[in-house]
Design a protein around this motif. Structure first.
Motif, PDB file in Angstrom:
ATOM      1  N   SER A  73      15.630 -23.227   6.501  1.00 34.01           N
ATOM      2  CA  SER A  73      16.632 -22.659   5.608  1.00 34.01           C
ATOM      3  C   SER A  73      17.409 -23.750   4.889  1.00 34.01           C
ATOM      4  O   SER A  73      18.087 -24.568   5.519  1.00 34.01           O
ATOM      5  CB  SER A  73      17.610 -21.786   6.404  1.00 34.01           C
ATOM      6  OG  SER A  73      18.705 -21.407   5.602  1.00 34.01           O
ATOM      7  N   THR A  75      20.007 -23.245   2.907  1.00 32.39           N
ATOM      8  CA  THR A  75      21.444 -22.969   2.975  1.00 32.39           C
ATOM      9  C   THR A  75      22.031 -23.431   4.303  1.00 32.39           C
ATOM     10  O   THR A  75      23.151 -23.941   4.344  1.00 32.39           O
ATOM     11  CB  THR A  75      21.715 -21.469   2.773  1.00 32.39           C
ATOM     12  OG1 THR A  75      20.942 -20.702   3.721  1.00 32.39           O
ATOM     13  CG2 THR A  75      21.354 -21.040   1.370  1.00 32.39           C
ATOM     14  N   ARG A  76      21.287 -23.244   5.395  1.00 33.11           N
ATOM     15  CA  ARG A  76      21.797 -23.690   6.698  1.00 33.11           C
ATOM     16  C   ARG A  76      21.826 -25.216   6.795  1.00 33.11           C
ATOM     17  O   ARG A  76      22.721 -25.794   7.405  1.00 33.11           O
ATOM     18  CB  ARG A  76      20.932 -23.091   7.815  1.00 33.11           C
ATOM     19  CG  ARG A  76      20.989 -21.563   7.904  1.00 33.11           C
ATOM     20  CD  ARG A  76      22.357 -21.081   8.350  1.00 33.11           C
ATOM     21  NE  ARG A  76      22.493 -19.636   8.286  1.00 33.11           N
ATOM     22  CZ  ARG A  76      22.074 -18.786   9.230  1.00 33.11           C
ATOM     23  NH1 ARG A  76      21.463 -19.238  10.312  1.00 33.11           N
ATOM     24  NH2 ARG A  76      22.263 -17.484   9.083  1.00 33.11           N
ATOM     25  N   ALA A  79      24.911 -26.198   4.891  1.00 32.41           N
ATOM     26  CA  ALA A  79      26.119 -25.857   5.648  1.00 32.41           C
ATOM     27  C   ALA A  79      26.378 -26.854   6.773  1.00 32.41           C
ATOM     28  O   ALA A  79      27.522 -27.292   6.990  1.00 32.41           O
ATOM     29  CB  ALA A  79      26.005 -24.443   6.220  1.00 32.41           C
ATOM     30  N   ALA A  80      25.328 -27.223   7.491  1.00 30.18           N
ATOM     31  CA  ALA A  80      25.481 -28.211   8.563  1.00 30.18           C
ATOM     32  C   ALA A  80      25.955 -29.547   8.005  1.00 30.18           C
ATOM     33  O   ALA A  80      26.818 -30.219   8.594  1.00 30.18           O
ATOM     34  CB  ALA A  80      24.153 -28.378   9.306  1.00 30.18           C
ATOM     35  N   LEU A  83      29.698 -29.427   7.083  1.00 34.16           N
ATOM     36  CA  LEU A  83      30.539 -29.465   8.284  1.00 34.16           C
ATOM     37  C   LEU A  83      30.652 -30.881   8.832  1.00 34.16           C
ATOM     38  O   LEU A  83      31.753 -31.349   9.164  1.00 34.16           O
ATOM     39  CB  LEU A  83      29.959 -28.534   9.346  1.00 34.16           C
ATOM     40  CG  LEU A  83      30.752 -28.424  10.649  1.00 34.16           C
ATOM     41  CD1 LEU A  83      32.148 -27.850  10.376  1.00 34.16           C
ATOM     42  CD2 LEU A  83      30.006 -27.560  11.659  1.00 34.16           C
ATOM     43  N   ALA A 178      32.090 -24.945   4.852  1.00 35.52           N
ATOM     44  CA  ALA A 178      30.899 -24.973   5.699  1.00 35.52           C
ATOM     45  C   ALA A 178      30.750 -23.685   6.501  1.00 35.52           C
ATOM     46  O   ALA A 178      29.644 -23.132   6.621  1.00 35.52           O
ATOM     47  CB  ALA A 178      30.962 -26.173   6.636  1.00 35.52           C
ATOM     48  N   LEU A 179      31.843 -23.179   7.044  1.00 36.00           N
ATOM     49  CA  LEU A 179      31.782 -21.944   7.822  1.00 36.00           C
ATOM     50  C   LEU A 179      31.373 -20.766   6.947  1.00 36.00           C
ATOM     51  O   LEU A 179      30.642 -19.868   7.393  1.00 36.00           O
ATOM     52  CB  LEU A 179      33.139 -21.684   8.483  1.00 36.00           C
ATOM     53  CG  LEU A 179      33.577 -22.744   9.514  1.00 36.00           C
ATOM     54  CD1 LEU A 179      34.966 -22.421  10.054  1.00 36.00           C
ATOM     55  CD2 LEU A 179      32.570 -22.820  10.659  1.00 36.00           C
ATOM     56  N   SER A 180      31.802 -20.751   5.698  1.00 38.74           N
ATOM     57  CA  SER A 180      31.413 -19.679   4.776  1.00 38.74           C
ATOM     58  C   SER A 180      29.923 -19.744   4.447  1.00 38.74           C
ATOM     59  O   SER A 180      29.246 -18.713   4.338  1.00 38.74           O
ATOM     60  CB  SER A 180      32.229 -19.766   3.485  1.00 38.74           C
ATOM     61  OG  SER A 180      33.613 -19.637   3.744  1.00 38.74           O
ATOM     62  N   MET A 182      27.524 -20.654   6.280  1.00 40.19           N
ATOM     63  CA  MET A 182      26.707 -20.210   7.401  1.00 40.19           C
ATOM     64  C   MET A 182      26.290 -18.744   7.262  1.00 40.19           C
ATOM     65  O   MET A 182      25.327 -18.291   7.880  1.00 40.19           O
ATOM     66  CB  MET A 182      27.473 -20.405   8.718  1.00 40.19           C
ATOM     67  CG  MET A 182      27.690 -21.849   9.111  1.00 40.19           C
ATOM     68  SD  MET A 182      26.154 -22.680   9.566  1.00 40.19           S
ATOM     69  CE  MET A 182      26.796 -24.283  10.102  1.00 40.19           C
ATOM     70  N   LYS A 185      21.771 -16.440   4.384  1.00 41.69           N
ATOM     71  CA  LYS A 185      20.518 -16.590   5.104  1.00 41.69           C
ATOM     72  C   LYS A 185      19.373 -16.890   4.137  1.00 41.69           C
ATOM     73  O   LYS A 185      19.332 -16.388   3.027  1.00 41.69           O
ATOM     74  CB  LYS A 185      20.202 -15.313   5.887  1.00 41.69           C
ATOM     75  CG  LYS A 185      21.220 -14.989   6.975  1.00 41.69           C
ATOM     76  CD  LYS A 185      20.838 -13.718   7.718  1.00 41.69           C
ATOM     77  CE  LYS A 185      21.848 -13.401   8.813  1.00 41.69           C
ATOM     78  NZ  LYS A 185      21.487 -12.163   9.551  1.00 41.69           N
TER      79      LYS A 185
END
Length: 424
Positions: A73, A75-76, A79-80, A83, A178-180, A182, A185
């Protein structure tokens, strides 16, 4: 994956994240006199901090993150990365020694390495080749906007609250973003084999074979890397203006920020849009367009180092230096993506980032810092001027490689849908 149905919204979101990334990355430039003074850094240590420390993390991780983004992914992965870099930006504001700052910036680079490879491949998927340069140029507006905002923050908010508080605030903002992210998908496990990359090592070997066997791709990447030496000059621009041009540190930070914001952004937009419009009309396509960009900006960049600060040519040269590298991002990434199979786009983007950070950012900044220290100890009255002039001259040689890429691209078909077979 409903969010892919709105490419413009995806582009706007990626631009905002890219903006934050370059604010976090370039705050060291905006606060360079204060941080050098507070931590007691030499010019070589500062050059290592803003340059070589990045290649130890960003360069390697960019290619690794690229393989992950091609396989899993995107997007993931992004995001990581956000963060990680945001937590470590906060930690940078609490550093009290050179060593502590090195550790914090090392992991800021690790996080930021996730963004560009995943984002470039995602944009290449969402936008057709005729619109891809514009989309890439708009995404890479995050570089001048981030650099400009970092100097503006240093000259405004930073002058009131200090560099440490500014780093704290940026870290907290990034953690929230970053939390947003996550929540978005993207399941790539169901893609056809040709749309997903191989394991890390076979993918890396396939990338090296692709670059080694494609002269146009290889020349484009080399030219793109050399053009980034302009950023090595930028790392020391504020010190040059303060120490050798007699300008006020706080005032020049705001001025650099405004000029970078305006002309860097203009470069990203003009380069992307005009590259899309002219690529089909010029022999050599995007590569020929990039050659013309360098040839146009080069004289002004050189003259800037010789004229007085109150001369119009001085600011025209500075603005050309801010404009040029960003104007190359749209056409360069479009050209690179068009010569790369779909299953390798994040990886080849990561490889390009690796080369940029090894040769232009890390080695470039370290060599500039060491050269300035050496000339200063030798009694040279204006060491920064001579070193930055030499750096600009090397960056301008990128035009030669773009010319070679243009010539080579006319002799081979553009790779848009071809699939490179790698062992899986």
């Amino acid at each position: 994956m409903f969010w892919k149905k709105s490419p413009s919204a995806v582009l706007a979101s990626l631009l905002a994240i890219h903006l934050l990334a370059h604010i976090d990355r370039n705050m060291l430039l905006g606060f360079s006199p204060q941080i050098i003074g507070d931590l007691g850094l030499s010019n070589a240590q500062y050059g290592f901090l803003v340059g070589a420390v990045w290649v130890l993390s960003f360069g390697i991780m960019a290619m690794f993150m690229g393989t992950l983004a091609d396989r899993f992914s995107r997007t993931r992965v992004i995001a990581a990365g956000v963060l990680i870099w945001s937590v470590c930006t906060w930690a940078s504001g609490h550093a009290h020694s050179f060593e502590q700052m090195v550790v914090a910036r090392f992991f800021v680079a690790s996080g930021e390495a996730a963004l560009v490879p995943a984002a470039v491949a995602l944009l290449a998927e969402l936008f057709s080749e005729k619109r891809r340069g514009t989309a890439m140029g708009l995404f890479f507006m995050g570089i001048p906007l981030g650099i400009g905002c970092s100097f503006l923050l240093a000259g405004t908010v930073g002058s009131t609250h200090g560099w440490r508080t500014t780093f704290d605030a940026l870290g907290i903002i990034g953690i929230g973003i970053a939390l947003s992210l996550m929540l978005l998908k993207e399941d790539r496990s169901q893609l056809a084999p040709q749309e997903r990359c191989a394991a890390f090592l076979p993918q890396v070997l396939a990338t090296l074979r692709l670059v080694g066997g494609n002269r146009a791709l290889r020349s484009t990447i080399i030219g793109f890397v050399l053009a980034h030496l302009v950023f090595a000059s930028l790392s020391f621009t504020q010190l040059w203006l303060v120490n050798e041009r007699g300008m006020n540190a706080a005032g020049i930070a705001t001025r650099i920020g405004a000029l970078q914001l305006l002309f860097g952004t203009l470069g990203a937009v003009v380069g992307g849009v005009m590259g899309d419009r002219l690529a089909g009309k010029l022999p050599g396509g995007q590569a020929k367009f990039m050659f013309l960009l360098v040839a146009t900006c080069a004289p002004l960049m050189i003259v800037c180092r010789f004229v007085a600060p109150d001369s119009p040519l001085f600011y025209m040269g500075m603005c050309a230096g801010f404009f040029l590298p960003l104007a190359l991002y749209g056409p360069a990434n479009t050209a690179i993506m068009s010569m790369t199979p779909q299953s390798m786009r994040s990886t080849i983007s990561g490889f390009t980032m690796l080369c940029i950070n090894v040769f232009a950012i890390a080695i470039g900044n370290l060599v500039v810092g060491m050269a300035v220290d050496y000339l200063h100890e030798s009694g040279i009255t204006a060491p920064l001027t001579g070193v930055l002039l030499a750096t600009d001259a090397v960056a301008i040689t990128s035009a030669l490689f773009f010319a070679l890429a243009a010539r080579a691209s006319g002799r081979q078909p553009v790779l848009e849908t071809e699939v490179l077979q790698v062992e899986r």
